[in-house]
Motif scaffolding. Sequence first.
Motif, PDB file in Angstrom:
ATOM      1  N   ASN A  94       0.788  -1.083  -0.048  1.00 42.13           N
ATOM      2  CA  ASN A  94      -0.128   0.001   0.105  1.00 42.13           C
ATOM      3  C   ASN A  94       0.865   1.507  -0.199  1.00 42.13           C
ATOM      4  N   GLU A  95       0.828   1.993  -1.192  1.00 40.88           N
ATOM      5  CA  GLU A  95       1.695   3.382  -1.160  1.00 40.88           C
ATOM      6  C   GLU A  95       1.415   4.182  -0.116  1.00 40.88           C
ATOM      7  N   SER A  96       0.447   4.411   0.294  1.00 36.99           N
ATOM      8  CA  SER A  96       0.299   5.393   1.245  1.00 36.99           C
ATOM      9  C   SER A  96       0.707   5.120   2.749  1.00 36.99           C
ATOM     10  N   LEU A  97       1.148   3.786   2.774  1.00 37.66           N
ATOM     11  CA  LEU A  97       1.646   3.369   4.192  1.00 37.66           C
ATOM     12  C   LEU A  97       3.225   3.315   4.088  1.00 37.66           C
ATOM     13  N   ILE A  98       3.940   3.415   2.880  1.00 37.47           N
ATOM     14  CA  ILE A  98       5.268   3.077   2.946  1.00 37.47           C
ATOM     15  C   ILE A  98       6.124   4.476   3.274  1.00 37.47           C
ATOM     16  N   MET A  99       7.073   4.244   4.209  1.00 36.91           N
ATOM     17  CA  MET A  99       7.876   5.156   4.677  1.00 36.91           C
ATOM     18  C   MET A  99       9.268   5.261   3.712  1.00 36.91           C
ATOM     19  N   GLU A 100       9.818   6.594   3.947  1.00 38.62           N
ATOM     20  CA  GLU A 100      11.256   6.649   3.465  1.00 38.62           C
ATOM     21  C   GLU A 100      12.304   6.367   4.566  1.00 38.62           C
ATOM     22  N   PRO A 101      13.465   5.778   4.020  1.00 35.63           N
ATOM     23  CA  PRO A 101      14.240   5.480   5.137  1.00 35.63           C
ATOM     24  C   PRO A 101      14.720   6.453   6.041  1.00 35.63           C
ATOM     25  N   ASN A 102      14.956   7.766   5.470  1.00 37.66           N
ATOM     26  CA  ASN A 102      15.398   8.741   6.401  1.00 37.66           C
ATOM     27  C   ASN A 102      14.299   9.318   7.371  1.00 37.66           C
ATOM     28  N   TYR A 103      13.296   8.757   7.148  1.00 40.94           N
ATOM     29  CA  TYR A 103      11.988   9.213   7.877  1.00 40.94           C
ATOM     30  C   TYR A 103      12.207   8.031   9.158  1.00 40.94           C
ATOM     31  N   VAL A 104      12.588   6.725   8.801  1.00 37.65           N
ATOM     32  CA  VAL A 104      12.559   5.735   9.766  1.00 37.65           C
ATOM     33  C   VAL A 104      13.864   6.087  10.697  1.00 37.65           C
ATOM     34  N   ALA A 105      14.895   6.244   9.877  1.00 41.12           N
ATOM     35  CA  ALA A 105      16.324   6.619  10.647  1.00 41.12           C
ATOM     36  C   ALA A 105      16.049   7.676  11.768  1.00 41.12           C
ATOM     37  N   LYS A 106      15.202   8.642  11.626  1.00 35.88           N
ATOM     38  CA  LYS A 106      15.019   9.776  12.625  1.00 35.88           C
ATOM     39  C   LYS A 106      14.582   9.106  14.002  1.00 35.88           C
ATOM     40  N   PHE A 107      13.767   8.260  14.013  1.00 33.89           N
ATOM     41  CA  PHE A 107      13.232   7.454  15.166  1.00 33.89           C
ATOM     42  C   PHE A 107      14.395   6.554  15.933  1.00 33.89           C
ATOM     43  N   ILE A 108      15.300   6.117  15.098  1.00 33.80           N
ATOM     44  CA  ILE A 108      16.272   5.400  15.544  1.00 33.80           C
ATOM     45  C   ILE A 108      17.401   6.338  16.378  1.00 33.80           C
ATOM     46  N   VAL A 109      17.890   7.418  15.543  1.00 36.12           N
ATOM     47  CA  VAL A 109      18.727   8.299  16.366  1.00 36.12           C
ATOM     48  C   VAL A 109      18.213   9.113  17.408  1.00 36.12           C
ATOM     49  N   ASN A 110      16.930   9.270  17.512  1.00 38.93           N
ATOM     50  CA  ASN A 110      16.324  10.056  18.629  1.00 38.93           C
ATOM     51  C   ASN A 110      15.554   9.269  19.445  1.00 38.93           C
ATOM     52  N   ALA A 111      15.784   7.856  19.388  1.00 42.59           N
ATOM     53  CA  ALA A 111      15.161   6.816  20.514  1.00 42.59           C
ATOM     54  C   ALA A 111      15.121   7.561  21.916  1.00 42.59           C
ATOM     55  N   GLY A 112      14.121   7.330  22.765  1.00 42.86           N
ATOM     56  CA  GLY A 112      13.888   7.713  23.852  1.00 42.86           C
ATOM     57  C   GLY A 112      13.887   6.533  24.793  1.00 42.86           C
ATOM     58  N   ASN A 113      13.135   6.705  25.850  1.00 43.33           N
ATOM     59  CA  ASN A 113      13.231   5.624  27.009  1.00 43.33           C
ATOM     60  C   ASN A 113      12.172   4.500  26.884  1.00 43.33           C
TER      61      ASN A 113
END
Length: 243
Positions: free
Chosen positions: A195-214
Amino acid sequence: MNKNTNKTVLILGGNSDVAKESIKQYLQKGFFVMAASRNTKSLEEFVSKNAFHAKVTVLYFDAVDFDSHQKFYDDLSAKPHIVVYAAGFLAENEKALHDFGSARQMMQVNYMGAVSILNIIAMDKRNKSLERIIGLSSLSGVRGRKSNFVYGSTKAAFTTYLAGLRQELRQRNIVVNVLVIGYIRTKINEGLQLNESLIMEPNYVAKFIVNAGNSFAIVTNFKWKMIYWILKVLPESLVAKLP
């Protein structure tokens, strides 16, 4: 002075699209990065293209060569503050059901390799620098569905392992996170009908990795959070009707 100066991130499976975007974003935050993969040539080309030589070290790492993991860790030039396990392998469910080699490869890369190397890293109490371990899992591991349950089972196992590791490391103030990811526009999903509307870009996902909280489970964006919780509570009779 940047608080992350002299801190090191080890990214295992560093050749994935999300991992490469994470490398860029960790560098922007001032980290030194050790990027490990079987495909060191591709990683070295990526580092050279972006002129990252001064801040990125490329290492050879084979997730399924379990006997090499202790030496790999022992030989690191610096012990990491943050570890990201981004290695992954996907085979279509139909293939995995008829070809155990494909199923085994998913088990070894997605789960067994992760447990092997992360146990070594986590149990090294001499490394007082270790602050965080992040594993990349999948929505496929939330509930077993007939379209992808072999792959999903490896991700479910990985998530459960990380949940227990989080409790094990709590007393040492080491945070463990799992990124529960949906569809990403990456090499691993090429050719799949998504589903194209659900596909995320790699740089978007990476933000959640480098900004991971608790928080333990990190689910990207509102749509995928809704899907995550629906899968969690959906009755088995309705799950059986899903593709």
